[in-house]
Enzyme design. Structure first.
Site, PDB file in Angstrom:
ATOM      1  N   GLU A 143      27.271  31.930  35.087  1.00 51.29           N
ATOM      2  CA  GLU A 143      28.173  33.162  35.515  1.00 51.29           C
ATOM      3  C   GLU A 143      28.344  33.976  34.200  1.00 51.29           C
ATOM      4  OE1 GLU A 143      31.303  29.608  34.496  1.00 51.29           O
ATOM      5  OE2 GLU A 143      29.006  29.938  35.051  1.00 51.29           O
TER       6      GLU A 143
ATOM      7  N   ASP B 180      32.404  37.159  31.645  1.00 49.33           N
ATOM      8  CA  ASP B 180      32.381  35.822  32.173  1.00 49.33           C
ATOM      9  C   ASP B 180      33.129  35.991  33.588  1.00 49.33           C
ATOM     10  OD1 ASP B 180      31.423  32.917  31.561  1.00 49.33           O
ATOM     11  OD2 ASP B 180      33.136  32.638  32.715  1.00 49.33           O
ATOM     12  N   ILE B 181      32.569  35.371  34.673  1.00 44.12           N
ATOM     13  CA  ILE B 181      33.451  35.218  35.830  1.00 44.12           C
ATOM     14  C   ILE B 181      34.509  34.304  35.919  1.00 44.12           C
ATOM     15  CG2 ILE B 181      33.316  34.980  38.426  1.00 44.12           C
ATOM     16  CD1 ILE B 181      30.464  35.812  38.310  1.00 44.12           C
TER      17      ILE B 181
END
Length: 405
Positions: A291, A248-249
């Site tokens: 994301e 995950d960003i």
């Protein structure tokens, strides 16, 4: 079968092929089909001239040279079209084939070889076999870059046409050694021309279907496999060594809020490509949504699965995206889980998701490993991004789906 009927079929095969190529070119815009259509059209015209000449309606010198030069030019354009169609490139080197054909026509005309039926037929069919052989090489070479089944049919048709042209040459040069009468070989060439046209059209269709499949399985923004394709690619039966990595960003919502969605899309695409490059071609990768990304790996240990995720984390850390006067430096958090005998694919993914949750809670820009050992209660285990992997006794509950950005 008499010569007039053979010439009629010969002409018809080229005319039908030319019409098909023009139509498919209009619909698909594939490179090379225009040259194939023109080449087939010229070959049909050359066959018409030869038929008219055989009936005595044209002067001998005119139809022999015209049919030879136009026919040779038609086969050169046919080879040029296959070169472009097979490689999907408009190569300038293909014009050399046309130059060779025009040079040969000039030589034959200058030497007056076209007036000799045997010499004209031998040279023409030798040239035909050479152009067809070159086309075979091109189609086979490009198969390794585009593995479409229609290439095999096209290759077989071209090879057969080349073989029958070579038999005509043998029959013209050494009649006693020719295994097949020229008119029969000529008739088989007609069948080959129909077959070549058929498999060219099938190749274009298969290429279009493959493109549609790629589009359906690819995330339009990032260019990596989408959620549907990723989940469908996971094997039904898991085994020891299978691993799931959730990525995950970090703070991605803040990027969109501060810099705008255009900058956010740029970051999302750049991070996705960095993940794909770091993971390598042997991994099953997909964008699950927003994301969030996922990896499915085989033949892993806790150490190698963790190392893969940490390599991805470090690859993202070196990225930088310019937005106005500022530079956006993204980071990612990751959770890793390895398959155990009591674990389904969904449960394995949930465990990786729980590990990702701990990575977010632990400060982000880090990797967490979910360990499910017999001596420990089923819970996520915290792992630092450093070389040492240690267990945490925090025992946090599985994360809710709304994750902090």
């Amino acid at each position: 079968m008499d010569l007039a009927t053979v010439l009629l079929l010969h002409k018809s095969s080229f005319i039908v092929g030319a019409i098909c190529f023009f139509y498919v070119r209009w619909r698909s815009k594939e490179p090379g089909l225009d040259f194939l259509a023109i080449g087939y059209g010229l070959l049909g015209f050359a066959s018409t001239l030869a038929g008219a000449g055989e009936q005595g309606t044209l002067p001998y010198e005119v139809w022999t040279f015209a049919s030879f030069s136009i026919g040779v030019t038609g086969y050169s354009l046919m080879a040029m079209g296959l070169l472009r169609l097979s490689g999907r490139q408009r190569k300038a080197s293909g014009w050399l084939l046309l130059a060779i054909a025009l040079s040969l026509s000039a030589i034959v005309g200058g030497m007056h070889w076209h007036a000799n039926n045997q010499a004209r037929a031998a040279i023409f069919n030798a040239d035909t076999a050479a152009f067809l052989g070159f086309s075979c090489f091109v189609v086979l070479r490009d198969f390794f870059a585009e593995r479409l089944p229609a290439r095999w049919g096209l290759l077989a048709s071209l090879a057969a046409a080349m073989g029958f042209s070579a038999l005509v040459v043998i029959k013209m040069i050494a009649p006693q050694y020719g295994p097949l009468e020229a008119r029969y070989a000529f008739f088989m060439l007609i069948m080959c021309h129909f077959s070549i046209a058929l498999f060219v059209i099938v190749l274009v269709q298969e290429r279009a279907e493959a493109q549609l499949k790629r589009l359906a399985n690819t995330d339009a923004l990032t260019g990596i496999p989408n959620r549907q394709h990723f989940l469908a690619s996971i094997p039904n039966q898991l085994r020891t060594g299978d691993a799931f990595v959730m990525i995950d960003i970090d703070h991605f919502k803040g990027v969109n809020d501060r810099y705008g969605h255009e900058a956010g899309d740029l970051v999302l695409t750049g991070v996705a490509q960095a993940i794909a490059a770091a993971a390598g071609p042997g991994c099953t990768l997909g964008r699950l949504g927003g994301e969030e990304f996922a990896l499915f790996l085989r033949d892993q240990t806790e150490a190698t699965g963790f190392a893969m995720a940490d390599r991805i984390r470090r690859a993202v850390n070196i990225l930088g995206f310019t937005s106005g006067k500022e530079t956006i430096t993204p980071s990612v958090s990751a959770g890793v889980a390895l398959w155990r005998a009591d674990c389904s694919a969904q449960k394995l993914r949930d465990r990786a998701d729980q590990a990702l949750y701990l990575a977010k809670r632990g400060g982000r820009d880090r990797v967490e490993l979910y360990a499910n050992l017999p001596s420990i209660e089923k819970r996520p285990i915290s792992v630092t991004p450093a070389a040492d992997i240690h267990h945490s006794g925090s025992g946090q509950p599985p994360r809710a789906r709304q994750r902090a950005a």
